[in-house]
Design an enzyme around this catalytic site. Structure first.
Site, PDB file in Angstrom:
ATOM      1  N   LYS A  16      31.835  44.738  37.081  1.00 20.62           N
ATOM      2  CA  LYS A  16      33.101  45.205  37.687  1.00 20.62           C
ATOM      3  C   LYS A  16      33.771  46.519  38.017  1.00 20.62           C
ATOM      4  O   LYS A  16      34.376  46.885  39.041  1.00 20.62           O
ATOM      5  CB  LYS A  16      34.191  44.460  36.771  1.00 20.62           C
ATOM      6  CG  LYS A  16      35.450  44.459  37.172  1.00 20.62           C
ATOM      7  CD  LYS A  16      36.464  43.323  36.750  1.00 20.62           C
ATOM      8  CE  LYS A  16      37.903  43.547  37.579  1.00 20.62           C
ATOM      9  NZ  LYS A  16      39.038  42.541  37.100  1.00 20.62           N
TER      10      LYS A  16
ATOM     11  N   HIS B  96      42.611  28.458  33.673  1.00 17.26           N
ATOM     12  CA  HIS B  96      42.159  29.391  34.960  1.00 17.26           C
ATOM     13  C   HIS B  96      40.716  29.330  35.069  1.00 17.26           C
ATOM     14  O   HIS B  96      40.145  28.869  36.201  1.00 17.26           O
ATOM     15  CB  HIS B  96      42.564  30.749  34.798  1.00 17.26           C
ATOM     16  CG  HIS B  96      42.274  31.760  35.722  1.00 17.26           C
ATOM     17  ND1 HIS B  96      42.835  31.645  37.060  1.00 17.26           N
ATOM     18  CD2 HIS B  96      41.300  32.672  35.735  1.00 17.26           C
ATOM     19  CE1 HIS B  96      42.299  32.610  37.767  1.00 17.26           C
ATOM     20  NE2 HIS B  96      41.013  33.063  36.827  1.00 17.26           N
TER      21      HIS B  96
ATOM     22  N   GLU C 260      34.265  33.255  34.372  1.00 17.05           N
ATOM     23  CA  GLU C 260      34.569  34.561  34.983  1.00 17.05           C
ATOM     24  C   GLU C 260      33.172  35.588  34.925  1.00 17.05           C
ATOM     25  O   GLU C 260      32.930  36.027  35.788  1.00 17.05           O
ATOM     26  CB  GLU C 260      35.748  35.544  34.232  1.00 17.05           C
ATOM     27  CG  GLU C 260      36.961  34.928  34.406  1.00 17.05           C
ATOM     28  CD  GLU C 260      37.608  34.919  35.900  1.00 17.05           C
ATOM     29  OE1 GLU C 260      37.062  35.228  36.924  1.00 17.05           O
ATOM     30  OE2 GLU C 260      38.636  34.485  35.860  1.00 17.05           O
TER      31      GLU C 260
ATOM     32  N   ARG D  30      59.487  54.370  34.869  1.00 16.92           N
ATOM     33  CA  ARG D  30      58.497  54.707  35.944  1.00 16.92           C
ATOM     34  C   ARG D  30      57.024  54.844  35.580  1.00 16.92           C
ATOM     35  O   ARG D  30      56.256  55.429  36.202  1.00 16.92           O
ATOM     36  CB  ARG D  30      58.994  56.134  36.773  1.00 16.92           C
ATOM     37  CG  ARG D  30      60.281  55.633  37.313  1.00 16.92           C
ATOM     38  CD  ARG D  30      60.464  56.590  38.789  1.00 16.92           C
ATOM     39  NE  ARG D  30      61.934  56.320  39.280  1.00 16.92           N
ATOM     40  CZ  ARG D  30      62.799  56.962  38.454  1.00 16.92           C
ATOM     41  NH1 ARG D  30      62.694  58.170  37.894  1.00 16.92           N
ATOM     42  NH2 ARG D  30      63.954  56.840  39.111  1.00 16.92           N
TER      43      ARG D  30
ATOM     44  N   HIS E 168      37.583  31.782  43.491  1.00 18.62           N
ATOM     45  CA  HIS E 168      39.113  31.719  43.209  1.00 18.62           C
ATOM     46  C   HIS E 168      40.042  31.153  44.125  1.00 18.62           C
ATOM     47  O   HIS E 168      41.286  30.945  44.144  1.00 18.62           O
ATOM     48  CB  HIS E 168      39.562  33.315  43.020  1.00 18.62           C
ATOM     49  CG  HIS E 168      39.452  33.714  41.521  1.00 18.62           C
ATOM     50  ND1 HIS E 168      38.063  33.733  40.979  1.00 18.62           N
ATOM     51  CD2 HIS E 168      40.154  34.026  40.498  1.00 18.62           C
ATOM     52  CE1 HIS E 168      38.025  34.212  40.015  1.00 18.62           C
ATOM     53  NE2 HIS E 168      39.283  34.221  39.256  1.00 18.62           N
TER      54      HIS E 168
ATOM     55  N   GLU F  30      41.331  46.755  46.360  1.00 24.95           N
ATOM     56  CA  GLU F  30      41.065  45.420  46.858  1.00 24.95           C
ATOM     57  C   GLU F  30      41.262  45.293  48.484  1.00 24.95           C
ATOM     58  O   GLU F  30      41.672  44.478  48.973  1.00 24.95           O
ATOM     59  CB  GLU F  30      41.629  44.201  46.318  1.00 24.95           C
ATOM     60  CG  GLU F  30      40.901  42.909  46.416  1.00 24.95           C
ATOM     61  CD  GLU F  30      41.706  41.828  45.538  1.00 24.95           C
ATOM     62  OE1 GLU F  30      41.595  41.909  44.212  1.00 24.95           O
ATOM     63  OE2 GLU F  30      41.762  40.795  46.018  1.00 24.95           O
TER      64      GLU F  30
ATOM     65  N   ASN G 224      36.769  37.704  43.881  1.00 23.94           N
ATOM     66  CA  ASN G 224      37.573  36.536  44.075  1.00 23.94           C
ATOM     67  C   ASN G 224      36.777  35.307  44.465  1.00 23.94           C
ATOM     68  O   ASN G 224      37.204  33.988  44.824  1.00 23.94           O
ATOM     69  CB  ASN G 224      38.558  36.633  45.404  1.00 23.94           C
ATOM     70  CG  ASN G 224      39.787  37.752  44.969  1.00 23.94           C
ATOM     71  OD1 ASN G 224      40.146  37.671  43.675  1.00 23.94           O
ATOM     72  ND2 ASN G 224      40.169  38.390  45.756  1.00 23.94           N
TER      73      ASN G 224
ATOM     74  N   HIS H 255      42.248  28.936  42.648  1.00 23.66           N
ATOM     75  CA  HIS H 255      43.661  29.099  42.453  1.00 23.66           C
ATOM     76  C   HIS H 255      44.656  28.045  42.815  1.00 23.66           C
ATOM     77  O   HIS H 255      45.428  27.262  42.426  1.00 23.66           O
ATOM     78  CB  HIS H 255      44.264  30.379  43.188  1.00 23.66           C
ATOM     79  CG  HIS H 255      44.044  31.533  42.539  1.00 23.66           C
ATOM     80  ND1 HIS H 255      43.916  32.726  43.189  1.00 23.66           N
ATOM     81  CD2 HIS H 255      44.174  31.935  41.114  1.00 23.66           C
ATOM     82  CE1 HIS H 255      43.591  33.740  42.315  1.00 23.66           C
ATOM     83  NE2 HIS H 255      43.868  33.184  41.193  1.00 23.66           N
TER      84      HIS H 255
ATOM     85  N   ARG I  96      35.947  44.691  46.659  1.00 21.56           N
ATOM     86  CA  ARG I  96      36.293  43.982  45.371  1.00 21.56           C
ATOM     87  C   ARG I  96      36.933  42.650  45.487  1.00 21.56           C
ATOM     88  O   ARG I  96      36.894  41.725  44.559  1.00 21.56           O
ATOM     89  CB  ARG I  96      37.759  45.069  45.005  1.00 21.56           C
ATOM     90  CG  ARG I  96      38.159  44.346  43.455  1.00 21.56           C
ATOM     91  CD  ARG I  96      39.247  45.327  42.752  1.00 21.56           C
ATOM     92  NE  ARG I  96      39.771  44.823  41.780  1.00 21.56           N
ATOM     93  CZ  ARG I  96      40.645  45.327  40.903  1.00 21.56           C
ATOM     94  NH1 ARG I  96      41.089  46.703  41.258  1.00 21.56           N
ATOM     95  NH2 ARG I  96      41.160  44.878  39.772  1.00 21.56           N
TER      96      ARG I  96
ATOM     97  N   LYS J  79      44.968  45.690  37.605  1.00 19.94           N
ATOM     98  CA  LYS J  79      46.080  44.771  38.082  1.00 19.94           C
ATOM     99  C   LYS J  79      46.743  44.306  37.061  1.00 19.94           C
ATOM    100  O   LYS J  79      46.338  43.969  36.024  1.00 19.94           O
ATOM    101  CB  LYS J  79      45.407  43.567  38.656  1.00 19.94           C
ATOM    102  CG  LYS J  79      44.701  43.912  40.105  1.00 19.94           C
ATOM    103  CD  LYS J  79      44.175  42.392  40.672  1.00 19.94           C
ATOM    104  CE  LYS J  79      43.419  42.639  41.888  1.00 19.94           C
ATOM    105  NZ  LYS J  79      42.781  41.098  42.139  1.00 19.94           N
TER     106      LYS J  79
END
Ligand SMILES: NC(=O)c1ccc[n+]([C@@H]2O[C@H](COP(=O)([O-])OP(=O)(O)OC[C@H]3O[C@@H](n4cnc5c(N)ncnc54)[C@H](O)[C@@H]3O)[C@@H](O)[C@H]2O)c1
Ligand SMILES: [Zn+2]
Length: 361
Positions: A231, A268, A189, A125, A252, A241, A249, A256, A245, A147
């Protein structure tokens, strides 16, 4: 040159953490961990490439510093972000005696960071997680923000958790061994962060773009520090997000869809570079972005050797279908983050279907 950026998470101040950015930091890792985690068992997760270059040495130094450390490597590459690999890795940690006070250390690029972070978030956990990112992409982007996750046959990063690291240690010197294509991948990025958040940073990148190499450690240290600072500023205001935030993206939404439609033949960062340009074009069409700012974006990405056009082998229809299926959407209508001007973006923008179709060329 030394930098410590503190990521404050106001909602959960006990989860606030430091990001240390220093050339040679990898050699200092045993000392840093010994001070913070004496008595706790360390589980260093790496991949086969980084393991060969740095993992064994780090492991040796940790043991020499009197720390108990287990080194585990997973095959290099995105395929390791699979349910099977996650299951196997969790099994190794459990069989090696991981406990609630143990620490998982992710030593590698974004793949290791996401996988090791997800294991740290879920095994027993949740145990403490230290990120030691070694690719430029991981140093400027994925290692900060919490993330973590793995992929599913239905798409990338569909299974995951927010699990903030307790410490991030960045050594810009390790970028010397990063393959050039991976270095460019990370630069996409960096451009995204500057384009979305900071016009001054963007100008700095424009000035140094042609001269920047993987071995220019002082300049890279400054770039990483600025990118991480920006960031971190966003993450601490919007950890989950919910709003701000989303600006990160930029590039993206289309990126994506392009990455997936390319069958992951595009990296990517390459897909994000193309996404930045196509989203920029949509923004120009809607009168949100000036042609001049779009040109600056194009020139900077080209100077870094990144692609700015959709390759022929990518099916435009598949990109459009991918946009409709973006997991970040609540509806089937794609929500875009569009550049407003260099350093500023608009989030949650919807566009007429014909405008989108005309922009994906
Ligand atoms: N969690 C987040 O916020 C977030 C953000 C962006 C991307 N990501 C994820 O990150 C992943 C991509 O990360 P990546 O581009 O770092 O890929 P990666 O982890 O596969 O690393 C790229 C390659 O470089 C090698 N490598 C890494 N560091 C090296 C070094 N110092 N010297 C030599 N080789 C080195 C790796 O072994 C690998 O072969 C994707 O899975 C993406 O979904 C996560
Ligand atoms: Zn990205």
């Amino acid at each position: 040159m030394n930098a410590r950026i503190h990521v404050r998470l106001p909602a959960r101040s006990d989860r606030s953490y430091d990001v240390l950015i220093r050339p040679g930091a990898l050699q200092g890792l045993p000392g840093i961990l010994a001070k913070r985690h004496r008595g706790a068992a360390l589980f260093v997760v790496t991949d086969t490439n980084v393991g060969r270059l740095y993992g064994r040495e780090v492991h040796h130094h940790l043991e020499s510093a009197g720390l108990s450390a287990v080194l585990v490597d997973v095959p290099a590459g995105e395929r390791s972000k699979s349910v099977e690999c996650y299951h196997e890795l969790a099994g190794v940690l459990l069989r090696s005696g991981i406990r609630r006070n143990s620490v998982v250390v992710g030593l590698g690029g974004g793949v290791v960071g996401d996988l090791a972070g997800f294991v740290a978030a879920t095994v027993l956990r949740g145990v403490e997680y230290v990120q030691v990112p070694t690719s430029l992409l991981a140093q400027v982007d994925s290692s900060v923000g919490g993330k973590t996750g793995i992929d599913h046959a239905m798409g990338k990063n569909l299974i995951g958790a927010f699990h903030q690291p307790s410490l991030v240690v960045i050594d810009p010197e390790v970028l010397r061994t990063l393959p050039p294509a991976e270095f460019r991948n990370g630069l996409a990025e960096v451009v995204k962060i500057a384009a979305a958040l900071d016009a001054r940073f963007f100008r700095t990148l424009e000035r140094c773009a042609h001269a920047l190499t993987r071995t220019d450690t002082p300049l890279l240290t400054r770039i990483i520090r600025t990118a991480v600072g920006l960031k971190a500023g966003v993450v601490q205001r919007d950890e989950r997000e919910a709003g701000l935030r989303k600006a990160l993206n930029l590039g993206h939404t289309i990126g994506h869809a392009v990455e997936s439609a390319s069958g992951y033949r595009l990296r990517h960062g390459e897909a994000v570079a193309i996404g930045l340009i196509l989203e920029g074009r949509l923004a120009v069409t809607c009168g949100v972005l000036s042609v001049n700012d779009h040109l600056r974006l194009l020139r900077l990405l080209e100077a870094f050797g990144l692609p700015t056009r959709l390759p022929r082998f990518v099916d435009r229809k598949e990109v459009l279908a991918g946009l409709a299926a973006d997991k970040k959407n609540r509806s089937a209508v794609p929500l875009f983050v569009l550049p407003k001007k260099i350093g500023m973006s608009a989030i949650g923008v919807t566009l007429p279907a014909d405008v989108i179709r005309a922009g994906i060329v």
